[in-house]
Design a protein around this motif. Structure first.
Motif, PDB file in Angstrom:
ATOM      1  N   LYS A 210       0.020   4.640   4.911  1.00 33.66           N
ATOM      2  CA  LYS A 210       1.069   5.325   4.134  1.00 33.66           C
ATOM      3  C   LYS A 210       2.460   4.862   4.555  1.00 33.66           C
ATOM      4  CE  LYS A 210      -1.212   8.129   1.393  1.00 33.66           C
ATOM      5  NZ  LYS A 210      -1.074   8.014  -0.087  1.00 33.66           N
ATOM      6  N   ILE A 211       2.639   4.642   5.849  1.00 36.37           N
ATOM      7  CA  ILE A 211       3.927   4.156   6.342  1.00 36.37           C
ATOM      8  C   ILE A 211       4.255   2.814   5.678  1.00 36.37           C
ATOM      9  CG2 ILE A 211       5.125   3.230   8.368  1.00 36.37           C
ATOM     10  CD1 ILE A 211       3.664   5.396  10.022  1.00 36.37           C
ATOM     11  N   TYR A 212       3.276   1.924   5.636  1.00 35.92           N
ATOM     12  CA  TYR A 212       3.502   0.615   5.022  1.00 35.92           C
ATOM     13  C   TYR A 212       3.758   0.747   3.522  1.00 35.92           C
ATOM     14  CZ  TYR A 212       2.370  -1.966   9.268  1.00 35.92           C
ATOM     15  OH  TYR A 212       2.397  -2.495  10.551  1.00 35.92           O
ATOM     16  N   GLU A 213       3.065   1.682   2.876  1.00 31.81           N
ATOM     17  CA  GLU A 213       3.275   1.886   1.443  1.00 31.81           C
ATOM     18  C   GLU A 213       4.712   2.329   1.152  1.00 31.81           C
ATOM     19  OE1 GLU A 213       0.450   4.544  -0.268  1.00 31.81           O
ATOM     20  OE2 GLU A 213      -1.277   3.342   0.344  1.00 31.81           O
ATOM     21  N   THR A 214       5.234   3.224   1.988  1.00 28.20           N
ATOM     22  CA  THR A 214       6.592   3.737   1.752  1.00 28.20           C
ATOM     23  C   THR A 214       7.660   2.709   2.079  1.00 28.20           C
ATOM     24  OG1 THR A 214       6.693   4.692   3.989  1.00 28.20           O
ATOM     25  CG2 THR A 214       5.887   6.133   2.204  1.00 28.20           C
ATOM     26  N   GLU A 215       7.310   1.697   2.873  1.00 32.98           N
ATOM     27  CA  GLU A 215       8.278   0.670   3.233  1.00 32.98           C
ATOM     28  C   GLU A 215       8.352  -0.463   2.219  1.00 32.98           C
ATOM     29  OE1 GLU A 215       7.084  -0.560   7.118  1.00 32.98           O
ATOM     30  OE2 GLU A 215       8.018   1.164   8.130  1.00 32.98           O
ATOM     31  N   LYS A 216       7.453  -0.454   1.248  1.00 42.29           N
ATOM     32  CA  LYS A 216       7.453  -1.527   0.231  1.00 42.29           C
ATOM     33  C   LYS A 216       8.702  -1.438  -0.656  1.00 42.29           C
ATOM     34  CE  LYS A 216       2.446  -2.186  -0.114  1.00 42.29           C
ATOM     35  NZ  LYS A 216       1.265  -2.049  -0.983  1.00 42.29           N
TER      36      LYS A 216
END
Length: 241
Positions: free
Chosen positions: A235-241
């Motif tokens: 989820k962290i990586y998803e929000t950083e996209k």
């Protein structure tokens, strides 16, 4: 006048929950945290190393802690082919140290890793790396047989060997996992389980090579926590996209 006051109170009472919802939706969702572990210590000062944050957000400090990253390594996989940490770059992966002759904690750890693999079998960004601590015995052929026992998905769960000079420092200095060959200082040891000492910990490594967590690979509840924290990291990586 009284009717006007009552109407105003009613409007406020109805509006406040809506405003709270909008605030939480705008600022509260997708706010996930999973800290990096193992700060780097400056050997000359004894203090934690710091670096300048190039683009700090309003709630972030201007200086960042420097955290340990997994060093470069090149080993041999279960197919007898060279395999490097660069092949795991851009992946979330779970690492562990084991050996195929182990009859104590390793079967429990591998069984739990099979469960984690089943959960993330369709996630292309999640992989697994199991490093042997018994390289003289654990040839690629032995690793392939072991992989089959635990239904390891080829190309997703990697089993790695090399020399002891490669593997032991990598465990201790790279993944912060204790390993030892007890036969070096105790000639009385005879069985493999007595000889090879290693941790039961599973290590969660992120796409940049930072360690994000340690988990007891023999404890189902702690492995459940690992699976939850893999999802948090995704989820962290998803929000950083």
């Amino acid at each position: 006048m009284q009717k006007g006051i009552k109407a105003g109170i009613l409007i406020v009472a109805l509006a406040v929950p809506a405003l709270i919802f909008l605030f939480l939706r705008g600022f509260g969702e997708n706010h996930y945290k999973l800290p990096k572990l193992i700060p780097v210590i400056d050997s000359t000062t004894g203090y934690i190393k710091m670096k300048k944050n190039p683009n700090p957000k309003w709630d972030e400090p201007e200086m960042d802690t420097v955290f340990h990253t997994i060093p470069d390594w090149t080993l041999t996989n279960e197919e007898g082919k060279p395999f490097t940490n660069k092949q795991l770059a851009g992946k979330i992966y779970v690492a562990d140290f084991f050996f195929t002759r182990c009859t104590s904690i390793c079967p429990k750890m591998s069984t739990q890793l099979t469960r984690v693999q089943d959960t993330f079998g369709q996630d292309k960004d999640v992989e697994f790396a199991s490093f042997t601590v018994d390289p003289s015995h654990d040839t690629p052929e032995m690793l392939r047989e072991y992989a089959k026992q635990y239904d390891a998905i080829p190309g997703k769960w990697h089993f790695l060997t090399g020399t002891r000079q490669q593997l032991y420092p990598l465990a201790v200095k790279g993944y912060y996992i204790p390993v030892a060959d007890a036969s070096e200082y105790d000639k009385a040891v005879k069985t493999p389980d007595e000889t090879f000492i290693h941790s039961e910990k599973l290590i969660l490594v992120d796409k940049e090579g930072y360690i994000r967590g340690f988990y007891d690979g023999t404890d189902k509840k702690d492995v459940d926590r690992l699976m939850l924290e893999i999802k948090v990291l995704q989820k962290i990586y998803e929000t950083e996209k």
